[in-house]
Design an enzyme around this catalytic site. Structure first.
Site, short mmCIF file in Angstrom:
data_model
loop_
_atom_site.label_atom_id
_atom_site.label_comp_id
_atom_site.label_asym_id
_atom_site.label_seq_id
_atom_site.Cartn_x
_atom_site.Cartn_y
_atom_site.Cartn_z
N GLU A 284 -40.11 12.95 -11.41
CA GLU A 284 -40.03 11.60 -11.97
C GLU A 284 -39.20 11.47 -13.25
O GLU A 284 -39.44 10.57 -14.06
CB GLU A 284 -41.44 11.09 -12.26
CG GLU A 284 -42.18 11.82 -13.40
CD GLU A 284 -43.06 12.98 -12.96
OE1 GLU A 284 -43.97 13.34 -13.72
OE2 GLU A 284 -42.86 13.50 -11.86
N ASN A 285 -38.20 12.34 -13.49
CA ASN A 285 -37.40 12.24 -14.72
C ASN A 285 -37.12 10.78 -15.05
O ASN A 285 -36.71 10.00 -14.19
CB ASN A 285 -36.06 12.95 -14.55
CG ASN A 285 -36.21 14.31 -13.90
OD1 ASN A 285 -36.90 15.17 -14.41
ND2 ASN A 285 -35.57 14.48 -12.75
N HIS A 317 -44.55 6.81 -5.53
CA HIS A 317 -45.22 7.78 -6.42
C HIS A 317 -44.36 8.04 -7.66
O HIS A 317 -44.85 7.96 -8.79
CB HIS A 317 -45.45 9.09 -5.63
CG HIS A 317 -46.11 10.18 -6.42
ND1 HIS A 317 -47.43 10.52 -6.24
CD2 HIS A 317 -45.65 11.01 -7.38
CE1 HIS A 317 -47.74 11.52 -7.06
NE2 HIS A 317 -46.67 11.84 -7.76
N GLU A 318 -43.08 8.34 -7.45
CA GLU A 318 -42.22 8.69 -8.59
C GLU A 318 -42.00 7.49 -9.51
O GLU A 318 -41.91 7.63 -10.72
CB GLU A 318 -40.88 9.25 -8.12
CG GLU A 318 -40.97 10.51 -7.25
CD GLU A 318 -41.87 11.59 -7.82
OE1 GLU A 318 -41.91 11.77 -9.05
OE2 GLU A 318 -42.56 12.28 -7.02
N HIS A 321 -44.79 6.90 -11.92
CA HIS A 321 -44.71 7.78 -13.09
C HIS A 321 -43.86 7.19 -14.23
O HIS A 321 -43.99 7.60 -15.38
CB HIS A 321 -44.08 9.13 -12.71
CG HIS A 321 -45.04 10.10 -12.10
ND1 HIS A 321 -46.24 10.43 -12.68
CD2 HIS A 321 -44.94 10.86 -10.98
CE1 HIS A 321 -46.85 11.34 -11.92
NE2 HIS A 321 -46.08 11.62 -10.89
N GLU A 340 -50.73 12.81 -12.11
CA GLU A 340 -50.53 13.01 -10.67
C GLU A 340 -51.57 12.26 -9.81
O GLU A 340 -51.24 11.69 -8.79
CB GLU A 340 -50.51 14.50 -10.33
CG GLU A 340 -49.37 15.25 -10.98
CD GLU A 340 -47.99 14.66 -10.69
OE1 GLU A 340 -47.86 13.80 -9.79
OE2 GLU A 340 -47.03 15.06 -11.38
#
Length: 899
Positions: A284-285, A317-318, A321, A340
């Site tokens: 997830e940068n 999901h990413e 984040h 998470e």
């Protein structure tokens, strides 16, 4: 001699510490990197603005696998009035720290630490590494970063801890024809011959593990959110179209989260990029999310429905984040689960909103049971786990942090109610934006918003291992409940929980909930539900008991409605019988049918219930058509078959016959060919059903699969083998492969070599070792170590048939040195151990594994090893228990022939 002694004594205080000392606080990094993609080396400089907050002559920060130029290390006081040169610079590799010592104490206040360094672009898929791709038939390198959990230190010296947030200003010097990406948009580029210097906007404050750089040759597709954020999906040249689905999901999801969290996305752009070599699923940068290709790219023609779903959930999901993790970051890795678990839960919320027809909350149970399975081991760990060394972090990226984490959040949201939960989250983001939070901080906000004792309730779920089994029995007018820790080994744990119990009686309109806070409790049914189970009798029919639809009030009682609670339920015999009838009479939701079956299976593994009664319960699912329920029925059937093969081989033929009879009804209803306008779930189910039938030895399925497979070999575009049933056909043809009948195997390898779609490659890899011939399996395993299989994908090939276990174990031992070197530290090494060791079922084998690894254990595999050996012992106990079951043979034969 004395100088060295003195030196090492001087540094002793900094060795073996889990965290860096707090003398200095980093505020801003100015990083310049120059990667060379031919020699695979890089050089760099970093100027770190720091606040010196305590007297110190030492600067201690993280660095690993870097060469530091000692003459470059200097500290400049705020106004530039004073430049201090480091007297000495030391790298302590074991502790992954760099020490710089100065003649005097550093001036208190703000200053700049400057360091020049160089390193290698490694092939370990962590830190600053190289990934390979082909362009116009030529092999090329790209440079990629993967810093989570603790690998930014392999790219530049830094305070590599999540709490040390700072702003980042990045500059890259790269070949001018390449695309160079980072977290922020480009502010300017200067081209000088065949090199260009790319300058990026300064980032908001963030943790080091979220910094990202990617340099290579890419195509992209682009869109904008309604409020103007530019979103792009980058991928290998020529694959642009495969990025469109993920792009569409991303644009909608960003908008959805902005509403849900009541906070807009905080960066000016979002890039998502597919990387050919990537250890995880995705990362997830901030502003530059990296993915392995199978988690981002979707091809209408060659991807299966399951691939489409995986991409949607991975993107959701990413992007979750970007708020939960990036905007508000855990204070330390002990709270990893907050990142998470939360992102896993909310990705289902988003996917459900975008694709309601996927019934994703029913499918969420597949996540939940992975958490229940791992947490049923004595060698599990609490959700909040102490982390003392960077080497221990990788192993907690597991089903406890992700699946159990998501499940307890779902349980809490269900208990507090969705509106209250959402309001509290919005307050949480406002309070902790751009800073760090601990688990307790979230509980405090939820407690303030709801008025419920959230802290007390949730501590029992996050600070201890495991979960309870709630036993329920009906006695007179009362329901009696008792909780005890559930362990798959059958032994007794001493955990105790505050359990949010939900139950309904005879219909979903008559529901109750309460907190079971003690070991046991009682509910008076007359008072609470206005009826009693004993008043409703089951109608006896020729086929056994049946529920009288006219008198369904209290005909059955189901606990843990829709499986929102993270616990198992054990019913007394009468209540269990009533539930079986309720399943046959189609009174229960899919989530509840799933839960009853899964709990029964777990109780059977723990020897708290006979396998005969599990098999009898499975018979109630003869007319089941729901994807998630059947998917679980299939995996339970596979597990029972493997254990039975060790325990009662003479009954195997009957057990397989019985499972074939259970699966034929839905398989015949679906048929091999997709129907016009059928649901996404049916498309996913078809492949699973035919694959299971083929593995259970159903001749008609194997023959049809073979016919379609050969049509596909003649014509890759045939309508006879669409992507959804391809893996089923591959597994089916592998069932008849042997050293003297290799054709299907050779053909599959040919398809593998021809395709450049990683979803197709992994489909084939995960089918090859399902073959029963040990010699072929040995070839497959060796193939995994060849240059034809990317190191990120090798573990897909470890799905070995029951007959190939011993071969796989021998292969693992023979190749352990090579495997441990290649996958050394990181997430993937653990897959080799669990896949190879867990299928065994004898105490002797457990001991043999323990002995082999006694001299080879490293911190990064210690937990996985213990868990795998515990699974072997659980299997061994199951084998003994089945052998002791008196009437199993007659039950199995009766079920096999009962139409």
């Amino acid at each position: 001699m004395s100088v060295n002694m003195e030196q090492s004594h001087k540094y002793e205080q900094f060795k073996g510490q889990p965290r860096l000392p707090k003398f200095l606080v980093p505020k801003r990094y100015d990083i310049k990197l120059k990667p060379d993609l031919v020699t695979c080396k890089f050089t760099g400089t970093v100027d770190i603005s720091v606040d010196v907050v305590a007297d110190t002559k030492f600067i201690v920060l993280n660095a690993a696998e870097l060469s530091i130029d000692p003459n470059s290390v200097q500290f400049t006081a705020q106004n530039g009035s004073k430049v201090l040169e480091a007297l000495e610079v030391q790298l302590l590799e074991e502790d992954e720290i760099m020490l710089a010592e100065f003649a005097d104490n550093l001036p208190i206040g703000v200053g700049v630490l400057s360091i020049a360094f160089h390193g290698s672009l490694n092939d370990k898929m962590k830190g600053f590494y190289r990934s390979t791709y082909e362009h116009n038939g030529e092999k090329k390198n790209m440079a990629v970063t993967q810093f989570q959990p603790a690998d930014a230190r392999r790219c530049f010296p830094c305070w590599d801890e999540p709490a040390c947030k700072a702003a980042f200003k990045i500059t890259l010097e790269v070949p001018s024809e390449l695309v160079a990406l980072s977290n922020m948009p480009v502010t300017e580029q200067k081209v000088d011959g065949n090199l260009k210097t790319v300058y990026y906007q300064e980032s908001p404050i963030m943790s080091t593990y979220l910094v990202a750089v990617v340099v290579g040759l890419f195509d992209y597709v682009e869109d904008h959110t309604p409020d103007g954020i530019k979103v792009r999906v980058y991928c290998q040249v020529g694959k642009g179209n495969q990025g469109k689905f993920a792009l569409n999901v991303a644009v909608k999801t960003l908008d959805l989260y902005k509403e849900y969290f009541a906070v807009p996305y905080s960066l000016p752009k979002l890039d998502m990029i597919a990387i050919p070599d990537f250890a995880l699923g995705a990362m997830e940068n901030y502003g530059l999310v990296t993915y392995r290709e199978i988690a981002l790219l979707y091809d209408d023609k060659f991807s299966a429905a399951a691939n489409k779903q995986r991409v949607a959930i991975a993107v959701a999901h990413e992007l979750a984040h970007q708020w939960f993790g990036n905007l508000v970051t855990m204070e330390w890795w002990t709270h990893l689960w907050l990142n998470e678990g939360f992102a896993t839960w909310v990705s289902y919320l988003a996917t459900d909103s975008l694709f309601p027809e996927w019934k994703i909350w029913t499918q969420f149970l597949e996540e939940s049971i992975l958490g229940l399975q791992l947490d049923g081991l004595a060698e599990s760990h609490p959700i909040e786990v102490e982390v003392n060394h960077a080497g221990e972090i990788d192993e907690i990226f597991d089903a406890i942090s992700y699946k159990k984490g998501a499940s307890v959040i779902r349980m809490l949201q269900s208990y507090l109610g969705p509106e209250c939960f959402q309001r509290a989250l919005a307050s949480y983001f406002k309070r902790y934006a751009c800073s760090n939070a601990k688990t307790e901080d979230l509980w405090t906000v939820l407690e303030e918003e709801s008025g419920e004792p959230v802290n007390k309730l949730m501590n029992s779920w996050t600070k201890q291992n495991g979960y309870p089994v709630v036993s329920v029995k009906a006695k007179d007018q009362n329901l009696e409940f008792e909780q005890s820790q559930f362990l798959l080994s059958g032994s007794h744990g001493d955990g105790q929980w505050i359990v949010p119990i939900t139950l309904c009686c005879g219909s979903y309109d008559a529901c109750q909930n309460f907190l079971l806070q003690a070991k046991s409790g009682t509910l008076n049914m007359k008072d609470v539900l206005g009826c009693s189970i004993s008043e409703c009798s089951l109608m006896q029919t020729g086929k056994g008991a049946k529920i009288d639809k006219n008198d369904s009030k209290c005909a059955w009682i189901k606990l843990n409605i829709d499986q929102t609670g993270f616990y198992r339920v054990k019913y007394d015999e009468d209540l269990a019988c009533r539930l079986r009838c309720a399943i046959e009479s189609k009174c229960l939701s899919a989530t509840d049918r799933f839960g009853i079956l899964d709990d029964s299976n777990a109780l059977s593994i723990a020897c708290q219930q006979s396998v005969a009664s599990l098999l009898a319960l499975m018979g109630a699912y003869r007319e089941e058509l729901d994807y998630t329920v059947l998917s679980n029925l299939i995996s339970i059937s596979n597990k029972v078959t493997r254990i039975a093969a060790d325990a009662v081989p003479e009954l195997l033929v009957y057990i397989k016959k019985y499972f074939i009879s259970l699966l034929r009804y839905p398989a015949e209803k679906l048929g091999w060919d997709p129907k016009q306008g059928e649901s996404h779930l049916d498309a996913m189910l078809r492949g699973q059903l035919f694959m299971a039938l083929a593995q259970f030895g159903h001749d008609a399925t194997q023959n049809e699969a073979s016919r379609r497979f050969h049509a596909f070999l003649d014509d890759r575009d045939t309508h006879l083998l669409p992507p959804d049933i391809r893996k089923a056909a591959y597994v089916a043809v592998m069932q008849n492969v042997s050293t003297s009948n290799r054709l299907a195997y050779e053909s599959l390898l040919r398809v593998y070599r021809e395709t450049d779609l990683s979803q197709e490659k992994t489909r084939i890899l995960s089918s090859l070792a399902s073959c029963p011939d040990p010699d072929i399996i040995h070839e497959v395993l060796n193939f995994l170590l060849s240059s034809e299989v990317r190191t990120q994908d090798a573990f897909f090939g470890l799905a070995v048939s029951w007959e190939g276990r011993e071969t796989a174990w021998r292969w693992l031992k023979d190749n352990w040195d090579h495997i441990s070197k290649t996958w050394e530290s990181g997430f993937l090494i653990t897959r080799f151990i669990s896949a190879t060791v867990s299928p065994f079922s004898s105490y002797e084998k457990g001991n043999e594994v323990g002995e082999f690894f006694a001299s080879r254990a490293k911190p990064s595999i210690a937990r996985t090893l213990k868990q795998s050996i515990e699974r072997v012992h659980i299997n061994a106990r199951s084998v003994q228990s089945i052998q002791d079951e008196k009437h199993l043979a007659e039950v199995v034969k009766e079920l096999a022939y009962n139409k």
